[in-house]
Design a protein around this motif. Sequence first.
Motif, PDB file in Angstrom:
ATOM      1  N   VAL A 187       0.844  -1.192   0.000  1.00  0.00           N
ATOM      2  CA  VAL A 187       0.000   0.000   0.000  1.00  0.00           C
ATOM      3  C   VAL A 187       0.877   1.240   0.000  1.00  0.00           C
ATOM      4  N   ASP A 188       0.634   2.151  -0.969  1.00  0.00           N
ATOM      5  CA  ASP A 188       1.360   3.421  -1.027  1.00  0.00           C
ATOM      6  C   ASP A 188       0.959   4.297   0.148  1.00  0.00           C
ATOM      7  N   HIS A 189       1.836   5.253   0.482  1.00  0.00           N
ATOM      8  CA  HIS A 189       1.534   6.146   1.604  1.00  0.00           C
ATOM      9  C   HIS A 189       0.347   7.049   1.314  1.00  0.00           C
ATOM     10  N   ASP A 190       0.081   7.327   0.038  1.00  0.00           N
ATOM     11  CA  ASP A 190      -1.061   8.174  -0.296  1.00  0.00           C
ATOM     12  C   ASP A 190      -2.323   7.357  -0.612  1.00  0.00           C
ATOM     13  N   GLU A 191      -2.267   6.044  -0.409  1.00  0.00           N
ATOM     14  CA  GLU A 191      -3.420   5.179  -0.653  1.00  0.00           C
ATOM     15  C   GLU A 191      -4.467   5.400   0.426  1.00  0.00           C
ATOM     16  N   VAL A 192      -5.720   5.492   0.007  1.00  0.00           N
ATOM     17  CA  VAL A 192      -6.824   5.744   0.927  1.00  0.00           C
ATOM     18  C   VAL A 192      -7.257   4.463   1.623  1.00  0.00           C
ATOM     19  N   LEU A 193      -7.246   3.358   0.923  1.00  0.00           N
ATOM     20  CA  LEU A 193      -7.758   2.091   1.441  1.00  0.00           C
ATOM     21  C   LEU A 193      -6.642   1.231   2.036  1.00  0.00           C
ATOM     22  N   ASN A 194      -7.014   0.368   2.980  1.00  0.00           N
ATOM     23  CA  ASN A 194      -6.034  -0.562   3.542  1.00  0.00           C
ATOM     24  C   ASN A 194      -5.998  -1.841   2.706  1.00  0.00           C
ATOM     25  N   GLY A 195      -5.141  -2.779   3.071  1.00  0.00           N
ATOM     26  CA  GLY A 195      -4.944  -3.982   2.276  1.00  0.00           C
ATOM     27  C   GLY A 195      -6.185  -4.840   2.151  1.00  0.00           C
ATOM     28  N   LEU A 196      -6.949  -4.970   3.205  1.00  0.00           N
ATOM     29  CA  LEU A 196      -8.154  -5.795   3.161  1.00  0.00           C
ATOM     30  C   LEU A 196      -9.186  -5.205   2.207  1.00  0.00           C
TER      31      LEU A 196
ATOM     32  N   ASN B 164     -15.547   9.376  -7.773  1.00  0.00           N
ATOM     33  CA  ASN B 164     -16.619   9.714  -6.833  1.00  0.00           C
ATOM     34  C   ASN B 164     -16.625   8.763  -5.630  1.00  0.00           C
ATOM     35  N   LEU B 165     -15.605   8.888  -4.800  1.00  0.00           N
ATOM     36  CA  LEU B 165     -15.500   8.057  -3.603  1.00  0.00           C
ATOM     37  C   LEU B 165     -16.547   8.464  -2.577  1.00  0.00           C
ATOM     38  N   PRO B 166     -17.039   7.522  -1.775  1.00  0.00           N
ATOM     39  CA  PRO B 166     -17.879   7.919  -0.645  1.00  0.00           C
ATOM     40  C   PRO B 166     -17.066   8.783   0.320  1.00  0.00           C
ATOM     41  N   ALA B 167     -17.733   9.616   1.083  1.00  0.00           N
ATOM     42  CA  ALA B 167     -17.060  10.590   1.943  1.00  0.00           C
ATOM     43  C   ALA B 167     -16.094   9.940   2.925  1.00  0.00           C
ATOM     44  N   GLU B 168     -16.436   8.774   3.475  1.00  0.00           N
ATOM     45  CA  GLU B 168     -15.568   8.165   4.480  1.00  0.00           C
ATOM     46  C   GLU B 168     -14.290   7.592   3.874  1.00  0.00           C
ATOM     47  N   GLU B 169     -14.216   7.453   2.552  1.00  0.00           N
ATOM     48  CA  GLU B 169     -13.029   6.886   1.924  1.00  0.00           C
ATOM     49  C   GLU B 169     -12.149   7.953   1.272  1.00  0.00           C
ATOM     50  N   GLU B 170     -12.577   9.208   1.279  1.00  0.00           N
ATOM     51  CA  GLU B 170     -11.790  10.261   0.657  1.00  0.00           C
ATOM     52  C   GLU B 170     -10.647  10.670   1.574  1.00  0.00           C
ATOM     53  N   ALA B 171      -9.516  10.980   0.965  1.00  0.00           N
ATOM     54  CA  ALA B 171      -8.377  11.484   1.738  1.00  0.00           C
ATOM     55  C   ALA B 171      -8.670  12.924   2.130  1.00  0.00           C
ATOM     56  N   LEU B 172      -8.467  13.270   3.403  1.00  0.00           N
ATOM     57  CA  LEU B 172      -8.731  14.623   3.866  1.00  0.00           C
ATOM     58  C   LEU B 172      -7.477  15.472   3.716  1.00  0.00           C
ATOM     59  N   THR B 173      -7.673  16.711   3.353  1.00  0.00           N
ATOM     60  CA  THR B 173      -6.562  17.652   3.219  1.00  0.00           C
ATOM     61  C   THR B 173      -6.768  18.784   4.212  1.00  0.00           C
ATOM     62  N   SER B 174      -5.778  19.648   4.342  1.00  0.00           N
ATOM     63  CA  SER B 174      -5.897  20.771   5.263  1.00  0.00           C
ATOM     64  C   SER B 174      -6.997  21.729   4.816  1.00  0.00           C
TER      65      SER B 174
END
Length: 158
Positions: free
Chosen positions: A22-31, A61-71
Amino acid sequence: MTELEEREYLIDLLFESARWKVDHDEVLNGLELEIRDRLRRLSGVNTIDEEGLCQSDLPDNLPAEEEALTSEDFKDLKAVKLNDHLASPDKAAKAVNAWKAKRVRCQENGHPVWHLRSECVKEPRDNRNGGPAWTWKWIGPQDKKKQEDAMWAEHERS
């Protein structure tokens, strides 16, 4: 699917998910990546690249809980206090101390219980083996009217 087959399937799923790099900027975990990969393969999409690695291309169009948050996402939240609905620790500690100031611990049927200080009396205790010289004994709730009448009767006698 039998219980044994289901166990084997879940073990296989966990082992395969642990193999994901998994890349460091990946939103999802391995599972999550493994499950998405299996779902894509079931629908006929090839997810393996030229190097033999599975890819995790995500839709825009990711669901909100899977989007990466930014500042940028937190700029509007700076004015909002988080956990405002919770009492402050100082306020809670003061409330507990005020509650305890009116009560003492007594033994009742071998169990420690809290009672109002006005319903308890100090009783001497055998402390040859150590411990405090006295203990609190609960005498039960007192009838205030009866106490007042007795006090007035004593006052009038004297």
